[in-house]
Design an enzyme around this catalytic site. Structure first.
Site, PDB file in Angstrom:
ATOM      1  N   THR A   9      55.763  -4.538 119.252  1.00 50.37           N
ATOM      2  CA  THR A   9      54.475  -4.242 118.935  1.00 50.37           C
ATOM      3  C   THR A   9      54.237  -3.354 117.616  1.00 50.37           C
ATOM      4  OG1 THR A   9      54.481  -2.195 119.961  1.00 50.37           O
ATOM      5  CG2 THR A   9      53.404  -3.916 121.276  1.00 50.37           C
ATOM      6  N   GLY A 136      58.520 -16.561 105.718  1.00 47.40           N
ATOM      7  CA  GLY A 136      57.692 -16.869 104.240  1.00 47.40           C
ATOM      8  C   GLY A 136      57.137 -15.581 103.940  1.00 47.40           C
ATOM      9  N   LYS A 191      66.589 -11.789 100.880  1.00 47.28           N
ATOM     10  CA  LYS A 191      65.327 -11.391  99.821  1.00 47.28           C
ATOM     11  C   LYS A 191      65.170 -10.141 100.218  1.00 47.28           C
ATOM     12  CE  LYS A 191      61.832 -10.955 102.859  1.00 47.28           C
ATOM     13  NZ  LYS A 191      61.129  -9.627 103.231  1.00 47.28           N
ATOM     14  N   THR A 248      57.704 -10.168  98.350  1.00 53.21           N
ATOM     15  CA  THR A 248      58.498  -8.860  98.738  1.00 53.21           C
ATOM     16  C   THR A 248      58.737  -8.072  97.490  1.00 53.21           C
ATOM     17  OG1 THR A 248      59.347 -10.038 100.649  1.00 53.21           O
ATOM     18  CG2 THR A 248      60.164  -7.885 100.180  1.00 53.21           C
TER      19      THR A 248
HETATM   20  N1  LIG Z   1      56.023  -6.185 108.652  1.00 60.40           N
HETATM   21  C1  LIG Z   1      56.150  -7.202 107.963  1.00 60.40           C
HETATM   22  O1  LIG Z   1      55.332  -7.562 106.947  1.00 60.40           O
HETATM   23  C2  LIG Z   1      57.212  -8.170 108.371  1.00 60.40           C
HETATM   24  C3  LIG Z   1      56.755  -9.510 107.849  1.00 60.40           C
HETATM   25  C4  LIG Z   1      58.017 -10.829 108.194  1.00 60.40           C
HETATM   26  C5  LIG Z   1      58.660 -10.366 108.861  1.00 60.40           C
HETATM   27  N2  LIG Z   1      59.111  -9.156 109.417  1.00 60.40           N
HETATM   28  C6  LIG Z   1      60.326  -8.925 110.100  1.00 60.40           C
HETATM   29  O2  LIG Z   1      59.907  -8.607 111.366  1.00 60.40           O
HETATM   30  C7  LIG Z   1      60.717  -8.018 112.244  1.00 60.40           C
HETATM   31  C8  LIG Z   1      60.057  -6.606 112.952  1.00 60.40           C
HETATM   32  O3  LIG Z   1      59.695  -5.916 111.893  1.00 60.40           O
HETATM   33  P1  LIG Z   1      58.338  -5.138 111.895  1.00 60.40           P
HETATM   34  O4  LIG Z   1      57.659  -5.166 110.753  1.00 60.40           O
HETATM   35  O5  LIG Z   1      57.303  -5.699 112.964  1.00 60.40           O
HETATM   36  O6  LIG Z   1      58.816  -3.691 112.151  1.00 60.40           O
HETATM   37  P2  LIG Z   1      58.296  -2.218 112.663  1.00 60.40           P
HETATM   38  O7  LIG Z   1      59.022  -1.318 111.991  1.00 60.40           O
HETATM   39  O8  LIG Z   1      56.994  -2.221 111.967  1.00 60.40           O
HETATM   40  O9  LIG Z   1      58.100  -2.329 114.014  1.00 60.40           O
HETATM   41  C9  LIG Z   1      59.254  -2.244 114.886  1.00 60.40           C
HETATM   42  C10 LIG Z   1      58.794  -2.648 116.408  1.00 60.40           C
HETATM   43  O10 LIG Z   1      60.151  -2.426 117.093  1.00 60.40           O
HETATM   44  C11 LIG Z   1      59.916  -1.169 118.057  1.00 60.40           C
HETATM   45  N3  LIG Z   1      61.524  -1.043 118.312  1.00 60.40           N
HETATM   46  C12 LIG Z   1      62.330  -0.064 117.355  1.00 60.40           C
HETATM   47  N4  LIG Z   1      63.568   0.065 118.100  1.00 60.40           N
HETATM   48  C13 LIG Z   1      63.536  -0.552 119.137  1.00 60.40           C
HETATM   49  C14 LIG Z   1      64.532  -1.092 120.056  1.00 60.40           C
HETATM   50  N5  LIG Z   1      65.817  -0.367 120.020  1.00 60.40           N
HETATM   51  N6  LIG Z   1      64.174  -1.760 121.083  1.00 60.40           N
HETATM   52  C15 LIG Z   1      62.936  -2.341 121.133  1.00 60.40           C
HETATM   53  N7  LIG Z   1      62.070  -2.128 120.327  1.00 60.40           N
HETATM   54  C16 LIG Z   1      62.272  -1.417 119.284  1.00 60.40           C
HETATM   55  C17 LIG Z   1      59.278  -0.256 117.136  1.00 60.40           C
HETATM   56  O11 LIG Z   1      59.008   0.721 118.360  1.00 60.40           O
HETATM   57  C18 LIG Z   1      58.308  -1.010 116.601  1.00 60.40           C
HETATM   58  O12 LIG Z   1      57.545  -1.325 117.571  1.00 60.40           O
HETATM   59  C19 LIG Z   1      61.875  -7.546 111.232  1.00 60.40           C
HETATM   60  O13 LIG Z   1      63.051  -8.183 111.043  1.00 60.40           O
HETATM   61  C20 LIG Z   1      61.248  -7.374 109.895  1.00 60.40           C
HETATM   62  O14 LIG Z   1      62.097  -7.953 108.795  1.00 60.40           O
HETATM   63  C21 LIG Z   1      58.307  -8.072 109.053  1.00 60.40           C
HETATM   64  O1  LIG Z   2      57.933  -5.021 104.425  1.00 60.14           O
HETATM   65  P1  LIG Z   2      59.231  -5.957 104.061  1.00 60.14           P
HETATM   66  O2  LIG Z   2      60.094  -5.227 102.891  1.00 60.14           O
HETATM   67  O3  LIG Z   2      60.157  -5.851 105.329  1.00 60.14           O
HETATM   68  O4  LIG Z   2      58.827  -7.361 103.855  1.00 60.14           O
HETATM   69  C1  LIG Z   2      57.798  -7.821 104.642  1.00 60.14           C
HETATM   70  C2  LIG Z   2      57.931  -9.527 105.013  1.00 60.14           C
HETATM   71  O5  LIG Z   2      59.308  -9.760 105.243  1.00 60.14           O
HETATM   72  C3  LIG Z   2      57.367 -10.162 103.543  1.00 60.14           C
HETATM   73  O6  LIG Z   2      57.480 -11.582 103.665  1.00 60.14           O
END
Ligand SMILES: NC(=O)c1ccc[n+]([C@@H]2O[C@H](COP(=O)([O-])OP(=O)(O)OC[C@H]3O[C@@H](n4cnc5c(N)ncnc54)[C@H](O)[C@@H]3O)[C@@H](O)[C@H]2O)c1
Ligand SMILES: O=P(O)(O)OC[C@H](O)CO
Length: 335
Positions: A9, A136, A191, A248
């Site tokens: 979440t 993406g 990236k 990014t």
């Molecule tokens: N935020 C973005 O814009 C975005 C976009 C595309 C891809 N991503 C990718 O999505 C993935 C998740 O990123 P996010 O942005 O949601 O991260 P975030 O930091 O916003 O959230 C991470 C979530 O994982 C939970 N968490 C942390 N440690 C944990 C553990 N040991 N076990 C279970 N849950 C745990 C946290 O409580 C939180 O709910 C990453 O690999 C990121 O690169 C993020």
């Molecule tokens: O906030 P970042 O740097 O984890 O980038 C978020 C996404 O991966 C962008 O596509």
């Protein structure tokens, strides 16, 4: 109607769950913290990760993985990359036998240098054609605000990619299919390392020429590593390659770019880590990307200096000088 479980979440897990729900997919989120699960189900908000965003009323959350996973057609994994293996091992017995496992994660596992889809096939013991990747130019906050965005849904089985495409296609979010899982994952993970480099340059006060140079030569690193790992080079000119790199490296919303910017301004690693509340995958994955590249004999000089600055005490100024003083080269080599 298809059903999805989104595990995690955080900002992207919650946002992608919102997209699925808006596309008409019955979606349940799983998270560790009961106060966040309650806020999502009862007040339709996630105040910690998406303050001010109204979530769909049809979207619910639970702290019970069995509840989230029951009857899921798509099991969407959105935890930090380095925690995937342990989490997935615990969830494995609860995953419905025919479910498609979907990675939203953009990291490379430390120690093994495995991509997330490799960790998934290994730990969940499923064939590769049941694993899909979404990657993406997808800054979560913009998508949660209903700003237009596109993405790539990659799966070696195109029929499966098309089903997932339909499950997450909305008025504002336009997914494209691609069979190249390796390319989509490498584009997303590497990236982040390049965005750290661009952030460092921005923090040092370097100009647009330096940023453009890092992004372009960064794309060359992604493409060289992709060639060595069997990716389709066209993927890197697409949304999961150049598209995500541009978003990014250009956006102050990026956690990776911001992390680098703070380092470039002269903050210590400990200070920047303390100030970073969300996951900046490149900080840990830069070492795995470098190890993976070395194992395949691929030169990744930008990644090398990012590892140097973050993990080995190299200063941003020394990093810049190291890149600029490299032996002169033709622009295109080794591909
Ligand atoms: N935020 C973005 O814009 C975005 C976009 C595309 C891809 N991503 C990718 O999505 C993935 C998740 O990123 P996010 O942005 O949601 O991260 P975030 O930091 O916003 O959230 C991470 C979530 O994982 C939970 N968490 C942390 N440690 C944990 C553990 N040991 N076990 C279970 N849950 C745990 C946290 O409580 C939180 O709910 C990453 O690999 C990121 O690169 C993020
Ligand atoms: O906030 P970042 O740097 O984890 O980038 C978020 C996404 O991966 C962008 O596509």
């Amino acid at each position: 109607m298809s059903r999805a479980a989104v595990l995690g979440t955080g900002s992207w897990g919650t946002t992608f769950a919102m997209v699925l729900a808006e596309a008409g997919t019955e979606t349940t989120l799983w998270g560790r913290r009961s106060e966040i699960a309650e806020a999502i189900s009862e007040r339709h908000e996630n105040p910690d990760y998406l303050p001010g965003i109204r979530l769909p009323e049809t979207l619910t959350a639970t702290t019970d993985p069995a509840k989230a996973l029951a009857g899921a057609d798509f099991v969407v994994l959105a935890v930090p990359s380095q925690t995937l293996r342990a989490n997935l091992a615990a969830w494995k017995p609860l995953i419905p036998p025919d479910a498609v496992l979907v990675s939203l994660m953009k990291g490379i596992e430390r120690g093994t240098c495995k991509r997330m889809s490799e960790v998934i096939t290994e730990v969940a013991d499923v064939p590769g054609d049941r694993v899909a990747v979404v990657s993406g130019p997808n800054l979560a906050r913009e998508i949660a605000e209903h700003q237009p965005a596109t993405t790539v849904v990659a799966c070696s089985d195109i029929g499966t990619a098309e089903r997932l495409q339909a499950a997450c296609h909305t008025q504002w979010f336009r997914p494209y299919t691609n069979a190249d899982v390796v390319g989509a994952e490498l584009g997303g993970a590497v990236k982040n390392v390049i965005a750290l480099a661009v952030g460092i340059a921005v923090g040092m006060g370097l100009g647009d020429n330096a940023r453009a140079s890092l992004m372009t030569r960064g794309l060359a690193e992604i493409a060289r590593l992709g060639a060595a790992l069997g990716a389709d080079q066209h993927t890197f000119a697409g949304l999961a390659g150049m598209g995500d790199l541009i978003a990014t490296c250009s956006s102050p919303l990026s956690r990776n770019r911001t992390f680098g910017e703070n380092l470039g301004r002269g903050m210590t690693l400990a200070e920047v880590t303390e100030a970073t509340k969300q996951t900046a995958e490149g900080v840990k994955s830069c070492e795995s990307v470098l190890a993976l590249a070395r194992a395949h004999g691929v030169e990744v000089p930008i990644t090398e200096v990012v590892v140097g600055v973050i993990h080995e005490g190299l200063t941003p100024e020394e990093a810049a000088m190291l890149l600029l003083s490299r032996t002169p080269k033709p622009e295109r080599y080794g591909v």
